[in-house]
Write a protein that holds these residues in place. Structure first.
Motif, PDB file in Angstrom:
ATOM      1  N   GLU A  27     -56.471   2.726  33.078  1.00 41.84           N
ATOM      2  CA  GLU A  27     -55.804   1.869  34.057  1.00 41.84           C
ATOM      3  C   GLU A  27     -56.017   2.399  35.472  1.00 41.84           C
ATOM      4  OE1 GLU A  27     -51.197   0.565  35.184  1.00 41.84           O
ATOM      5  OE2 GLU A  27     -51.646   1.626  33.317  1.00 41.84           O
ATOM      6  N   GLY A  28     -56.298   1.488  36.391  1.00 40.92           N
ATOM      7  CA  GLY A  28     -56.426   1.840  37.796  1.00 40.92           C
ATOM      8  C   GLY A  28     -57.762   2.413  38.203  1.00 40.92           C
ATOM      9  N   VAL A  29     -58.690   2.536  37.293  1.00 43.97           N
ATOM     10  CA  VAL A  29     -60.007   3.084  37.639  1.00 43.97           C
ATOM     11  C   VAL A  29     -60.805   2.031  38.394  1.00 43.97           C
ATOM     12  CG1 VAL A  29     -62.229   3.877  36.728  1.00 43.97           C
ATOM     13  CG2 VAL A  29     -60.082   4.743  35.758  1.00 43.97           C
ATOM     14  N   ASP A  30     -61.258   2.377  39.594  1.00 45.23           N
ATOM     15  CA  ASP A  30     -62.014   1.419  40.396  1.00 45.23           C
ATOM     16  C   ASP A  30     -63.292   2.013  40.994  1.00 45.23           C
ATOM     17  OD1 ASP A  30     -60.911   3.101  42.280  1.00 45.23           O
ATOM     18  OD2 ASP A  30     -59.716   1.561  43.286  1.00 45.23           O
ATOM     19  N   LEU A  31     -63.563   3.292  40.713  1.00 50.61           N
ATOM     20  CA  LEU A  31     -64.766   3.920  41.265  1.00 50.61           C
ATOM     21  C   LEU A  31     -65.978   3.729  40.370  1.00 50.61           C
ATOM     22  CD1 LEU A  31     -63.309   7.319  42.593  1.00 50.61           C
ATOM     23  CD2 LEU A  31     -63.732   5.200  43.868  1.00 50.61           C
ATOM     24  N   GLY A  45     -56.494   6.473  35.689  1.00 49.88           N
ATOM     25  CA  GLY A  45     -57.422   7.245  36.507  1.00 49.88           C
ATOM     26  C   GLY A  45     -58.457   8.030  35.736  1.00 49.88           C
ATOM     27  N   GLU A  46     -58.470   7.909  34.414  1.00 49.62           N
ATOM     28  CA  GLU A  46     -59.369   8.710  33.587  1.00 49.62           C
ATOM     29  C   GLU A  46     -60.539   7.898  33.046  1.00 49.62           C
ATOM     30  OE1 GLU A  46     -56.104  11.946  31.863  1.00 49.62           O
ATOM     31  OE2 GLU A  46     -56.694  10.224  30.628  1.00 49.62           O
ATOM     32  N   VAL A  47     -61.590   8.626  32.645  1.00 54.26           N
ATOM     33  CA  VAL A  47     -62.837   8.012  32.195  1.00 54.26           C
ATOM     34  C   VAL A  47     -63.371   8.813  31.006  1.00 54.26           C
ATOM     35  CG1 VAL A  47     -65.229   7.507  32.841  1.00 54.26           C
ATOM     36  CG2 VAL A  47     -63.407   7.221  34.524  1.00 54.26           C
ATOM     37  N   VAL A  48     -63.853   8.114  29.990  1.00 55.02           N
ATOM     38  CA  VAL A  48     -64.605   8.765  28.916  1.00 55.02           C
ATOM     39  C   VAL A  48     -66.087   8.558  29.197  1.00 55.02           C
ATOM     40  CG1 VAL A  48     -65.206   8.738  26.464  1.00 55.02           C
ATOM     41  CG2 VAL A  48     -62.803   8.583  27.165  1.00 55.02           C
ATOM     42  N   VAL A  49     -66.831   9.660  29.215  1.00 55.69           N
ATOM     43  CA  VAL A  49     -68.262   9.627  29.500  1.00 55.69           C
ATOM     44  C   VAL A  49     -69.033  10.079  28.266  1.00 55.69           C
ATOM     45  CG1 VAL A  49     -70.131  10.590  30.911  1.00 55.69           C
ATOM     46  CG2 VAL A  49     -67.919  10.039  31.955  1.00 55.69           C
ATOM     47  N   ALA A  50     -70.024   9.284  27.861  1.00 60.78           N
ATOM     48  CA  ALA A  50     -70.950   9.691  26.810  1.00 60.78           C
ATOM     49  C   ALA A  50     -71.996  10.592  27.456  1.00 60.78           C
ATOM     50  CB  ALA A  50     -71.607   8.470  26.176  1.00 60.78           C
ATOM     51  N   GLN A  62     -61.723   9.915  37.195  1.00 62.18           N
ATOM     52  CA  GLN A  62     -62.760   9.040  37.754  1.00 62.18           C
ATOM     53  C   GLN A  62     -63.453   9.641  38.971  1.00 62.18           C
ATOM     54  OE1 GLN A  62     -61.742   5.395  39.709  1.00 62.18           O
ATOM     55  NE2 GLN A  62     -59.698   6.079  40.334  1.00 62.18           N
ATOM     56  N   GLY A  63     -62.738  10.462  39.740  1.00 63.91           N
ATOM     57  CA  GLY A  63     -63.344  11.082  40.908  1.00 63.91           C
ATOM     58  C   GLY A  63     -64.371  12.131  40.568  1.00 63.91           C
ATOM     59  N   GLN A  64     -64.422  12.530  39.290  1.00 65.70           N
ATOM     60  CA  GLN A  64     -65.429  13.497  38.854  1.00 65.70           C
ATOM     61  C   GLN A  64     -66.736  12.825  38.451  1.00 65.70           C
ATOM     62  OE1 GLN A  64     -62.343  15.506  36.127  1.00 65.70           O
ATOM     63  NE2 GLN A  64     -63.664  17.212  36.722  1.00 65.70           N
ATOM     64  N   CYS A  65     -66.792  11.520  38.575  1.00 64.34           N
ATOM     65  CA  CYS A  65     -67.992  10.742  38.221  1.00 64.34           C
ATOM     66  C   CYS A  65     -68.641  10.215  39.496  1.00 64.34           C
ATOM     67  CB  CYS A  65     -67.625   9.558  37.330  1.00 64.34           C
ATOM     68  SG  CYS A  65     -66.885  10.006  35.754  1.00 64.34           S
ATOM     69  N   THR A  66     -69.891  10.581  39.710  1.00 64.42           N
ATOM     70  CA  THR A  66     -70.640  10.100  40.862  1.00 64.42           C
ATOM     71  C   THR A  66     -71.793   9.228  40.380  1.00 64.42           C
ATOM     72  OG1 THR A  66     -70.125  12.135  42.075  1.00 64.42           O
ATOM     73  CG2 THR A  66     -71.901  10.751  42.940  1.00 64.42           C
ATOM     74  N   LYS A  67     -71.759   7.954  40.741  1.00 64.17           N
ATOM     75  CA  LYS A  67     -72.831   7.046  40.336  1.00 64.17           C
ATOM     76  C   LYS A  67     -74.134   7.398  41.051  1.00 64.17           C
ATOM     77  CE  LYS A  67     -70.678   3.155  41.320  1.00 64.17           C
ATOM     78  NZ  LYS A  67     -70.414   1.689  41.415  1.00 64.17           N
TER      79      LYS A  67
END
Length: 362
Positions: A74-78, A30-35, A142-147
């Motif tokens: 793992e499991g990130v789909d947003l 559920g996590e994301v690394v953002v540059a 991942q929910g903290q990232c809005t495309k």
């Protein structure tokens, strides 16, 4: 494999911030690394440094940010690697009592990354508002990232992550301002001016900006205020607003300062059955004492606005589209673009009221 990047931390209460090396773990479930490409310098970051939020030092500061997804767990789909995103600090859970009642903007159990970012010696960092974006890269849920639309200036897009969204939402979402309304905004810093821009966006016919600083009042005019009141030049702000509104007061009064005296002004300068919106954040020691009869006799609604009552996945893309169409002048909030090592100086500029927003560009 974990990465070592630069980050700005507050190591202890009131101490100058430091640019140090920090460790970003690989994203877990559920996590994301953002540059990070840009991050605004918000007053909340200064409040963290001063120990006004809690004492979970050291803090990794910065939260008003935009960037590009680098890797996902793992499991990130947003989101997916390469997506341009604005970071938000209220990733809704979809399961709490607010979410189940169809009010996700009030979510009581928002998500953050589970893993901790650390100093190189293993000391765990507390990311500001669960984000920590005064860094080359950060780890978030991942929910903290809005495309949003790629190609948008990151310095502009990132401002939706906190202060600008708080002000816009206070007017549009919380206050429900529309073209039939008159509005007054007390405090014309970044949040207050965003409320003014929001009121203008939806067509409010009268927008009164109130402050004690002439430069801030000039910024308010540029962002849509139809009238300005310098509080140092009038005997009574309430009377001054009533004089501009046929003796009645405004339909929506927004307190972007968050002090008992400004809240009282907002209460009394509105029309009967008008709305008061508190978006400025009070400190724990502040108290309010007023006649209970006044609450009854004035009627209307008294509201607090959390993050502009926004729903990031709904609001951020729409506001970015309006900006790209030239209908929402978000670029005017960017007073200066600075380097990561200049955050402490940006705090000083904020103290002096010299900027709407300093933005760190990476």
């Amino acid at each position: 494999m974990s990465q070592q990047v630069r980050g700005v931390i507050a190591r202890s209460k009131g101490a100058p911030v430091e640019l140090v090396d920090i460790v970003i773990p690989d994203p877990g479930p559920g996590e994301v690394v953002v540059a990070v490409q840009a991050c605004g310098v918000c007053h909340t970051d200064l409040t963290y440094r001063e120990g006004g939020i809690n004492d979970d030092f050291p803090f990794l500061l910065g939260h008003e940010a935009a960037g590009v997804v680098e890797s996902v767990g793992e499991g990130v789909d947003l989101v997916a690697p390469g997506d341009f995103v604005v970071l938000n600090w209220r990733a809704v859970c979809g399961k709490c009592r607010a979410c189940k009642r169809g009010r996700p903007q009030y979510c009581f159990d928002t998500y953050n990354a589970t893993q901790k970012m650390t100093l190189t010696d293993g000391t765990e960092l507390t990311p500001a508002l669960g984000i920590g974006a005064f860094a080359d890269k950060t780890l978030v849920h991942q929910g903290q990232c809005t495309k949003v639309e790629p190609g948008t200036d990151p310095a502009v897009a990132g401002l939706l992550g906190c202060g600008v969204m708080a002000g816009l939402g206070a007017a549009i979402n919380t206050g429900g301002v529309d073209r039939t309304d008159s509005v007054a905004v007390i405090g014309c810093g970044g949040v207050g001016d965003a409320a003014i821009a929001g009121a203008r966006l939806v067509g409010a016919h009268t927008i009164v900006a109130i402050d004690r600083d002439k430069q801030k009042l000039e910024w308010a005019r540029e962002l849509g205020a139809t009238h300005t009141i310098d509080a140092t030049e009038v005997d009574d702000v309430v009377t001054a607003v009533q004089d501009l509104t046929g003796g009645f007061g405004v339909d929506v009064a927004i307190d972007a300062v968050g002090r008992p005296e400004t809240w009282k002004q907002a209460f009394y300068l509105r029309d009967l059955a008008g709305t008061v919106v508190l978006v400025g954040v009070p400190t724990p020691d502040m108290k309010l004492e007023m006649p209970l009869l006044d609450f009854f006799s004035h009627g209307g609604a008294l509201k607090s606005s959390w993050y502009g009552d926004c729903l990031p996945e709904r609001d951020f893309p729409v506001l970015i589209d309006l900006y790209r169409q030239g209908r929402l002048p978000l670029e005017r909030f960017v007073s200066e673009r600075i380097a990561l090592q200049e955050v402490e100086e940006a705090f000083e500029s904020m103290h002096r009221g010299a900027v709407l927003r300093s933005v760190v560009v990476l």
